[in-house]
Design an enzyme around this catalytic site. Structure first.
Site, PDB file in Angstrom:
ATOM      1  N   ASN A 176      -9.303   3.709  -1.470  1.00  0.00           N
ATOM      2  CA  ASN A 176      -9.758   4.768  -0.514  1.00  0.00           C
ATOM      3  C   ASN A 176      -9.083   6.097  -0.629  1.00  0.00           C
ATOM      4  O   ASN A 176      -9.523   7.169  -0.491  1.00  0.00           O
ATOM      5  CB  ASN A 176      -9.698   4.219   0.988  1.00  0.00           C
ATOM      6  CG  ASN A 176     -10.613   3.274   0.957  1.00  0.00           C
ATOM      7  OD1 ASN A 176     -11.958   3.130   0.251  1.00  0.00           O
ATOM      8  ND2 ASN A 176     -10.557   2.346   1.888  1.00  0.00           N
ATOM      9  N   ASP A 183      -1.002   2.389  -5.438  1.00  0.00           N
ATOM     10  CA  ASP A 183      -1.016   1.067  -5.650  1.00  0.00           C
ATOM     11  C   ASP A 183      -2.195   0.627  -6.663  1.00  0.00           C
ATOM     12  O   ASP A 183      -3.248   1.236  -6.134  1.00  0.00           O
ATOM     13  CB  ASP A 183      -0.858   0.340  -4.233  1.00  0.00           C
ATOM     14  CG  ASP A 183      -1.815   0.561  -3.313  1.00  0.00           C
ATOM     15  OD1 ASP A 183      -1.972   1.940  -2.952  1.00  0.00           O
ATOM     16  OD2 ASP A 183      -2.664  -0.370  -2.894  1.00  0.00           O
ATOM     17  N   HIS A 211       0.988  -1.081   0.062  1.00  0.00           N
ATOM     18  CA  HIS A 211       0.104  -0.003   0.003  1.00  0.00           C
ATOM     19  C   HIS A 211       0.957   1.258  -0.150  1.00  0.00           C
ATOM     20  O   HIS A 211       0.486   2.367  -0.147  1.00  0.00           O
ATOM     21  CB  HIS A 211      -0.836  -0.064   1.210  1.00  0.00           C
ATOM     22  CG  HIS A 211      -2.205   0.510   0.911  1.00  0.00           C
ATOM     23  ND1 HIS A 211      -3.020   0.528  -0.133  1.00  0.00           N
ATOM     24  CD2 HIS A 211      -3.154   0.926   1.807  1.00  0.00           C
ATOM     25  CE1 HIS A 211      -4.256   1.101  -0.120  1.00  0.00           C
ATOM     26  NE2 HIS A 211      -4.432   1.176   1.042  1.00  0.00           N
ATOM     27  N   ASN A 262      -6.608   6.935   3.844  1.00  0.00           N
ATOM     28  CA  ASN A 262      -8.004   7.219   3.732  1.00  0.00           C
ATOM     29  C   ASN A 262      -8.459   8.918   3.881  1.00  0.00           C
ATOM     30  O   ASN A 262      -9.511   9.171   3.584  1.00  0.00           O
ATOM     31  CB  ASN A 262      -8.897   6.484   4.696  1.00  0.00           C
ATOM     32  CG  ASN A 262      -8.866   5.020   4.395  1.00  0.00           C
ATOM     33  OD1 ASN A 262      -8.265   4.569   3.529  1.00  0.00           O
ATOM     34  ND2 ASN A 262      -9.450   4.147   5.272  1.00  0.00           N
TER      35      ASN A 262
END
Length: 187
Positions: free
Chosen positions: A112, A91, A20, A66
């Protein structure tokens, strides 16, 4: 001309080498290649490099994935940078590991970080460089997969991929998105 290059990731040593966090790693490699250093600033870690009369503001948001839109909006405003000069490095589960795709706009595809940027900016019309991380996880294992480290084999392949990402970013700023997509998206 100024550009904002935002590499998405999560702060904290436990996330440093996760899939991530590839956005952070792309920017770290680009800054290192330019002998630039990141400074801890508002909403993120920021560095600046200059390439042929263009200024690239590199941003690693400290807002966690997020809430990435808060950092992106703040630094766009601070730098008086138009949305068309924004490139987000992210990613992507839908692409095989190491596949790189530059897009001029598009949906958040369930990501997100992109979702929050789109909500905060009120547009999908910003460039993103998607770094494929693959999707080799069992049903329901997506979160664990993206928050896990790359495999040893993937780590060995990363330096070359990170270098190519740097080339794509520079080309985006120097040659424009269409030329860069034509040059790199078919590789």
């Amino acid at each position: 001309m100024k550009y904002l290059i935002a590499g998405l990731g999560n702060i904290g040593s436990e996330y440093q080498y996760t899939r991530h966090n590839i956005g952070f790693r792309v920017l770290d490699a680009l800054a290192e290649a330019s002998n630039a250093v990141f400074m801890d600033k508002r909403y993120g870690f920021v560095s600046e490099i200059k390439i042929k009369g263009r200024t690239l503001l590199l941003l690693k948001p400290s807002t966690y994935m997020n809430l990435s839109g808060n950092a992106v909006r703040y630094w766009l405003q601070q730098g008086k940078i138009p949305d068309e000069n924004l490139l987000v490095v992210v990613d992507d589960l839908a692409l095989p590991f190491g596949t790189l795709r530059l897009k001029g706009k598009g949906s958040d595809a369930g990501h997100n970080g992109l979702k929050h940027i789109q909500t905060i900016l009120g547009t999908q019309a910003y460039a993103r460089l998607r770094f494929g991380i693959g999707s080799d996880f069992p049903r329901g294992g997506q979160v664990d997969y993206v928050l896990d480290d790359f495999t040893e084999e993937e780590e060995k392949a990363l330096p070359a991929k990170l270098e190519t990402c740097g080339e794509i970013i520079k080309s985006f700023c120097l040659a424009g998105i269409q030329n860069t997509m034509n040059l790199y998206n078919n590789k």
